[in-house]
Design an enzyme around this catalytic site. Sequence first.
Site, PDB file in Angstrom:
ATOM      1  N   HIS A  85       0.827  -1.215   0.000  1.00 63.19           N
ATOM      2  CA  HIS A  85       0.000   0.000   0.000  1.00 63.19           C
ATOM      3  C   HIS A  85       0.863   1.267   0.000  1.00 63.19           C
ATOM      4  O   HIS A  85       0.702   2.136  -0.861  1.00 63.19           O
ATOM      5  CB  HIS A  85      -0.917  -0.012   1.232  1.00 63.19           C
ATOM      6  CG  HIS A  85      -1.726   1.231   1.398  1.00 63.19           C
ATOM      7  ND1 HIS A  85      -3.026   1.324   0.951  1.00 63.19           N
ATOM      8  CD2 HIS A  85      -1.423   2.454   1.918  1.00 63.19           C
ATOM      9  CE1 HIS A  85      -3.487   2.544   1.202  1.00 63.19           C
ATOM     10  NE2 HIS A  85      -2.530   3.246   1.791  1.00 63.19           N
ATOM     11  N   GLU A  86       1.763   1.353   0.953  1.00 60.24           N
ATOM     12  CA  GLU A  86       2.575   2.567   1.061  1.00 60.24           C
ATOM     13  C   GLU A  86       3.444   2.759  -0.178  1.00 60.24           C
ATOM     14  O   GLU A  86       3.716   3.884  -0.590  1.00 60.24           O
ATOM     15  CB  GLU A  86       3.430   2.549   2.332  1.00 60.24           C
ATOM     16  CG  GLU A  86       2.625   2.579   3.630  1.00 60.24           C
ATOM     17  CD  GLU A  86       1.647   3.739   3.719  1.00 60.24           C
ATOM     18  OE1 GLU A  86       1.920   4.814   3.162  1.00 60.24           O
ATOM     19  OE2 GLU A  86       0.575   3.552   4.345  1.00 60.24           O
ATOM     20  N   HIS A 128       1.677   4.763  -2.741  1.00 55.49           N
ATOM     21  CA  HIS A 128       1.834   6.210  -2.547  1.00 55.49           C
ATOM     22  C   HIS A 128       3.202   6.659  -3.072  1.00 55.49           C
ATOM     23  O   HIS A 128       3.330   7.715  -3.685  1.00 55.49           O
ATOM     24  CB  HIS A 128       1.764   6.569  -1.064  1.00 55.49           C
ATOM     25  CG  HIS A 128       0.395   6.481  -0.455  1.00 55.49           C
ATOM     26  ND1 HIS A 128      -0.692   7.151  -0.950  1.00 55.49           N
ATOM     27  CD2 HIS A 128      -0.061   5.814   0.639  1.00 55.49           C
ATOM     28  CE1 HIS A 128      -1.752   6.913  -0.191  1.00 55.49           C
ATOM     29  NE2 HIS A 128      -1.399   6.096   0.779  1.00 55.49           N
ATOM     30  N   HIS A 182       3.195   7.109  -6.701  1.00 50.32           N
ATOM     31  CA  HIS A 182       2.464   8.330  -7.046  1.00 50.32           C
ATOM     32  C   HIS A 182       3.413   9.536  -6.956  1.00 50.32           C
ATOM     33  O   HIS A 182       3.361  10.442  -7.788  1.00 50.32           O
ATOM     34  CB  HIS A 182       1.293   8.484  -6.068  1.00 50.32           C
ATOM     35  CG  HIS A 182       0.157   9.325  -6.562  1.00 50.32           C
ATOM     36  ND1 HIS A 182      -0.924   9.626  -5.769  1.00 50.32           N
ATOM     37  CD2 HIS A 182      -0.064   9.950  -7.739  1.00 50.32           C
ATOM     38  CE1 HIS A 182      -1.771  10.392  -6.455  1.00 50.32           C
ATOM     39  NE2 HIS A 182      -1.272  10.601  -7.649  1.00 50.32           N
TER      40      HIS A 182
HETATM   41 ZN   LIG Z   1      -2.581   5.271   2.352  1.00 51.05          ZN
END
Ligand SMILES: [Zn+2]
Length: 669
Positions: free
Chosen positions: A454-455, A458, A461
Amino acid sequence: MPAFDRITESHFLPAFDFAIERQRAEVEAIAANPDPPTFQNTMESLERSGLLLERVHTVFLTLCSAHTNPRLQQIEAQVAPLLAAHRDSIFLDRRLFVRVDDLHRRLSDLNLDPESEWLLKRYHTDFVRAGIGLSGPDADRLRTLNAELAVRYATFSRRLLEEANELSVLVTDRDQLDGLPEDGVNAAAEAARSGGHEGAYLIALTLPTAQPALTYLHDRALRERIHRASTERGARGNDNDTTDLVREIVRLRAERAWLLGYDSHADYQIEDCTARTVANARGMLESVVPAAVANARAEETALQAVVDADGGGFRLEAWDWSYYAERVRRDRYAVDEGELRPYLELERVLSDGVFYAAERLYGLTFQERHDVPVYHPDVRVFEVFDADRTPLGLFLADFYARPSKRGGAWMTSLVAQSRLLGTRPVVINTHNISQPPPGEPTLLTLFELKTVFHEFGHALHGLFSDVRFPRFAGTQVPQDFVEYPSQVNEMWMFWPEVLANYARHYRTGEPMPREMVDRLHAAARFNEGYRTTEYLSASLLDLAWHTLGADDRIADVRAFEAEVLEKAGFSLRTVPPRYRTTYFEHIFSGDHYSAGYYSYIWSEVLDADTVRWFEENGGLERANGDRFRQEVLSRGGTADAMSFFRSLRGRDPEILPLLERRGLRATTG
Ligand SMILES: [Zn+2]
């Protein structure tokens, strides 16, 4: 990279003073410019202002969240109101606004490219939302409110960290830890030792209500002790109690919203998000509540049946849930987390899982660097190269928990990408994984595995950001959009080719047995009723606090909380909200996520629909990765965020993939 090896605490106050002063001079030059406003002499100049302050602030925040100490906390409290006042001095400067407003009126005559046009619109909105329309005593009051709030946010964070450390549960009898995996016992022994309790065991609290140790501990009384410590945080009537603080924050925010012409803080916050209105956000949450609660109720019945079959002779309580859920998971799906974890060794997960997926999808390669100064020896640095071997940026990872780090996991941009400034991204993922004893490998739980993917979503991104203006770099998108790329990246952790590549036994190197993989898939929806319910109740609690008007006064925080949950249809005693009010750090330690906890499921609608898009197009393929990168990950905040999704998918998002994923389809029909 900031020069972490040369930065000391004593640098921060003078650095903040200097950097604030410098931006003030830069902005003054723009506001007082005798030339008529142009895009370059106003908008671009604004984008070039405050770079030093941004850098000081980013380094400071990184340390405050990942490696704090009493001195930093003191500086934080001192600096927060200065920064709030400084921001106000820019966004409440009428001379500056007159220039921006003049350009905004002539927008269609300026012949700007789309990103520049969006920048002008965004700044105009920023000024209006910051309160440029206010004058006289109203403007003064707004400045006061912003400063008062900033102080309270810093206080909330500090109290919560102290509460969590103080409420760690000390166990002196090794037998009480029966069931806890060996590395958990070692981590507790280590924590006790460094806290001065040699020979005992200290169980640290993680941020959400449900504590990981409850999954394993056979000792019911100890489970209850840990659960109570967790839910008591901030509500013990001591110096670190947060109930009054929460009531003040809520009241100040409501007054600020009223000054700015909104019914409530939530109306103000959500207007600027992709949801647009409180009704849209709340409606989406409420549409999922009945099915989630019904599923949680069915899960509870199954758990009670295990208690009864054991001859337990008690009614299931909140502190029993994870323990019996784990039992059911083992019995029904034969998935035992203890059996899984040897296949989830951190180094393999990182290089052969997370990095491998990024290589297959985007052509990225990673090279660890040992020559870059960091703020703690645990921090790792990787240089990231694009498919054509050009350097893309730096990826940092700070994996292990320590008392100086706040709970949870998050990503920060240390340097924002910008073509205007010629900067490349430096991003960091911070986690709270228990440190194994020296020489032992780090074996992840399923939740930690998911968090690492998940991280990194980011991080991608931030790394793929390809924008001109720093205002739009990477994750600077509306808060109900920001979790979308990170949630999509979770899909690769169970993707067969990725899983086969990283999930090997840390000792034997054997791949995870096929039937274990099948059982994992079968178990994926188990306990989703609980997970969805605890999340939804926290989200609706957040909206309830922030739809209060400026004249509403809440006398009793816990009573208000109970009333809100009951009204929303959360009747399950055994499923407490993921965060209770007094330790709801997301919404009370800053403005950013306030009235925005709904964002996770809001983004998950986009995520589930995008996962389907990947599946329909052949999954782990460069062509798919490149397309996702081009349409979403590289765009930062350069346009209306929903348009990125639409150009990828060719239509508006649909909710069905989310409901199916969470096993919620049947009842919502
Ligand atoms: Zn998050």
